[in-house]
Write a protein that holds these residues in place. Structure first.
Motif, PDB file in Angstrom:
ATOM      1  N   PRO A   8      21.909  35.405 -70.981  1.00 47.55           N
ATOM      2  CA  PRO A   8      20.615  35.735 -70.382  1.00 47.55           C
ATOM      3  C   PRO A   8      19.821  34.451 -70.156  1.00 47.55           C
ATOM      4  CG  PRO A   8      20.949  36.930 -72.462  1.00 47.55           C
ATOM      5  CD  PRO A   8      21.973  35.832 -72.390  1.00 47.55           C
ATOM      6  N   GLU A  12      15.903  28.349 -67.290  1.00 52.44           N
ATOM      7  CA  GLU A  12      16.866  27.492 -67.994  1.00 52.44           C
ATOM      8  C   GLU A  12      17.581  26.555 -67.024  1.00 52.44           C
ATOM      9  OE1 GLU A  12      16.917  27.276 -71.099  1.00 52.44           O
ATOM     10  OE2 GLU A  12      16.355  29.217 -71.970  1.00 52.44           O
ATOM     11  N   VAL A  35      22.820  36.161 -66.615  1.00 49.26           N
ATOM     12  CA  VAL A  35      21.919  37.276 -66.280  1.00 49.26           C
ATOM     13  C   VAL A  35      20.510  36.714 -66.172  1.00 49.26           C
ATOM     14  CG1 VAL A  35      21.165  39.593 -66.874  1.00 49.26           C
ATOM     15  CG2 VAL A  35      23.400  38.776 -67.668  1.00 49.26           C
ATOM     16  N   ASP A  36      20.086  36.482 -64.943  1.00 49.28           N
ATOM     17  CA  ASP A  36      18.797  35.822 -64.728  1.00 49.28           C
ATOM     18  C   ASP A  36      17.764  36.825 -64.198  1.00 49.28           C
ATOM     19  OD1 ASP A  36      17.455  33.032 -64.594  1.00 49.28           O
ATOM     20  OD2 ASP A  36      16.912  34.008 -62.711  1.00 49.28           O
ATOM     21  N   ASP A  37      16.567  36.755 -64.764  1.00 53.75           N
ATOM     22  CA  ASP A  37      15.503  37.680 -64.359  1.00 53.75           C
ATOM     23  C   ASP A  37      14.598  37.043 -63.297  1.00 53.75           C
ATOM     24  OD1 ASP A  37      16.589  39.507 -66.031  1.00 53.75           O
ATOM     25  OD2 ASP A  37      15.031  39.430 -67.566  1.00 53.75           O
ATOM     26  N   ARG A  69      14.597  39.684 -72.524  1.00 53.87           N
ATOM     27  CA  ARG A  69      15.848  39.246 -73.144  1.00 53.87           C
ATOM     28  C   ARG A  69      16.746  40.434 -73.519  1.00 53.87           C
ATOM     29  NH1 ARG A  69      19.611  39.055 -75.476  1.00 53.87           N
ATOM     30  NH2 ARG A  69      20.452  37.760 -77.120  1.00 53.87           N
ATOM     31  N   ALA A  72      18.028  42.345 -70.294  1.00 54.60           N
ATOM     32  CA  ALA A  72      18.961  41.456 -69.593  1.00 54.60           C
ATOM     33  C   ALA A  72      20.318  41.481 -70.306  1.00 54.60           C
ATOM     34  CB  ALA A  72      18.407  40.033 -69.539  1.00 54.60           C
ATOM     35  N   ASP A  94      20.110  27.795 -73.944  1.00 52.11           N
ATOM     36  CA  ASP A  94      19.403  26.529 -74.203  1.00 52.11           C
ATOM     37  C   ASP A  94      20.194  25.525 -75.033  1.00 52.11           C
ATOM     38  OD1 ASP A  94      19.331  27.892 -76.546  1.00 52.11           O
ATOM     39  OD2 ASP A  94      17.148  27.921 -76.744  1.00 52.11           O
ATOM     40  N   SER A  96      21.337  25.863 -77.913  1.00 55.30           N
ATOM     41  CA  SER A  96      21.197  26.069 -79.362  1.00 55.30           C
ATOM     42  C   SER A  96      22.490  26.674 -79.902  1.00 55.30           C
ATOM     43  CB  SER A  96      20.056  27.036 -79.664  1.00 55.30           C
ATOM     44  OG  SER A  96      18.813  26.437 -79.431  1.00 55.30           O
ATOM     45  N   ARG A 209      16.528  23.605 -79.206  1.00 55.23           N
ATOM     46  CA  ARG A 209      16.532  23.307 -77.775  1.00 55.23           C
ATOM     47  C   ARG A 209      15.827  21.981 -77.534  1.00 55.23           C
ATOM     48  NH1 ARG A 209      15.000  26.357 -73.576  1.00 55.23           N
ATOM     49  NH2 ARG A 209      14.800  28.453 -74.397  1.00 55.23           N
ATOM     50  N   LYS A 215      10.216  30.827 -75.961  1.00 51.46           N
ATOM     51  CA  LYS A 215       9.507  32.040 -75.536  1.00 51.46           C
ATOM     52  C   LYS A 215       9.074  32.907 -76.709  1.00 51.46           C
ATOM     53  CE  LYS A 215      11.932  30.935 -71.713  1.00 51.46           C
ATOM     54  NZ  LYS A 215      13.216  30.266 -71.728  1.00 51.46           N
TER      55      LYS A 215
END
Ligand SMILES: Nc1nc2c(ncn2[C@@H]2O[C@H](COP(=O)(O)OP(=O)(O)OP(=O)(O)O)[C@@H](O)[C@H]2O)c(=O)[nH]1
Ligand SMILES: [Mg+2]
Length: 239
Positions: A8, A12, A35-37, A69, A72, A94, A96, A209, A215
Motif C-alpha cells: 500500500p 511514497e 496499491v496506491d490511493d 491503509r 488499500a 517506506d 522500514s 523511514r 502518517k
C-alpha cells in the motif's frame, strides 16, 4: 507457488522504485502489487513508468476519496488472489520493512507449516528502531494491551510485515475486513486467532523511514485501544 507482494502506498514516490528493486532482488519470481490511493505526489505515475519495463510490477489504483491503509490492503489482498496468488505478503513502502526478510516470511507457508507468518521486531534476532523513550513506552503498552484484550499470543501483534496463505485469507474472510486505517493489522490478526490459523513469527530488524512523511499520530493510537475492546466484545468475525 505464486507469491504476490502487496504494497500500500500514499506519497511514497521517494521510496517505491528502490523498494521494487529490492523486492525483485530478494524474491525474483514474485509479483509486486502496488496499491496506491491516488497519492498527491503521484506515486502511481512513477509505478506506471516502472511497469513499462517491469512485467512483474502491477498497480491497483484506488480513488483518493476512499483512501486508507486498511482498505488499500484489503483490496490488495483480493486483487492478489484474482492474480492467482498462493501466498500474499503485505509490507510498507517506506523501506522500514526490508525485502531481504521476504523468503523467511514465506518459507513456513510454502512448506505447509504455517498459514500466517509475522515479521517480528520483538523476538530474539529482531529489532525495533531506536525511538525516543515515550515512543518505546507507547508501543510496548500497545503491544501488551492488544495481547491481553484480544488474546493474541504473538510477540509482535502490530507488525505490518506479514505473509498469508491463500487459504488464510479465505478463512479470515478478507472480503469483509472493516478497518479502513492501520488498525487493520489488529483486526486481521484477531481474525487469524479466531479462525485458529497456524501463526508463526520470524525476526525482522525494523528500519526507520528516511524519506517521505509519517502518517501515524499518537491520538490515533489511543483510539485503536478502544477499538480493540469493541472488536473483542463483538460477534465472532469469522463464524
Ligand atoms: N494506499 C494507501 N497506503 C497508505 C495509506 N496510509 C499509509 N499508507 C502506506 O502504508 C504504509 C505504512 O504507512 P506509514 O506512514 O509508513 O506508517 P508508519 O510506518 O506507522 O509510520 P512511519 O513512522 O512514518 O513509518 C506505507 O507504505 C504508506 O505509504 C493510505 O491511506 N492508502
Ligand atoms: Mg512506516
Amino acid at each position: 507457488m505464486k507469491t504476490v507482494i502487496v504494497v500500500p502506498t500514499y506519497n511514497e514516490s521517494a521510496n517505491i522504485a528502490q523498494l521494487v528493486k529490492l523486492i525483485h532482488k530478494s524474491v525474483p519470481a514474485a509479483l509486486v502489487l502496488v496499491v496506491d490511493d491516488s497519492s498527491p505526489d503521484k506515486t502511481y505515475e512513477l509505478v506506471r513508468q516502472l511497469k513499462k519495463k517491469d512485467k512483474k510490477l502491477h498497480l491497483l489504483l484506488r480513488d483518493r476519496a476512499i483512501k486508507g491503509r486498511g482498505w488499500a490492503g484489503r483490496d490488495g489482498f483480493l486483487k492478489a488472489l484474482q492474480m492467482g496468488a498462493d501466498v500474499v505478503v503485505e509490507m510498507d513502502a517506506d523501506l522500514s520493512h526490508q525485502p531481504k526478510y521476504i523468503p523467511a516470511l514465506i518459507k513456513p507457508i510454502v512448506m505447509g507449516k504455517a498459514d500466517v507468518v509475522l515479521g517480528s521486531r520483538y523476538m530474539p534476532g529482531g529489532k525495533d528502531i531506536d525511538r525516543p523513550f515515550y515512543r518505546q513506552m507507547t508501543s510496548n503498552f500497545a503491544k501488551n494491551y492488544l495481547k491481553l484484550v484480544l488474546g493474541l499470543k504473538a510477540d509482535d501483534p502490530t507488525s505490518g510485515f506479514r505473509a498469508y496463505s491463500k487459504d488464510a485469507l479465505a478463512r479470515i474472510k478478507a472480503k469483509t475486513l472493516t478497518a479502513r486505517d492501520p488498525f487493520t493489522v489488529s483486526e486481521i490478526l484477531y481474525r487469524c486467532y479466531r479462525a485458529k490459523l497456524r501463526i508463526q513469527e520470524t525476526p525482522i530488524v525494523f528500519v526507520d523511514r528516511t524519506k517521505g512523511e509519517s502518517k501515524l499520530q499518537l491520538t490515533t493510537l489511543l483510539k485503536y485501544l478502544a477499538r480493540a475492546l469493541v472488536l473483542r466484545l463483538g460477534p465472532n468475525p469469522v463464524a
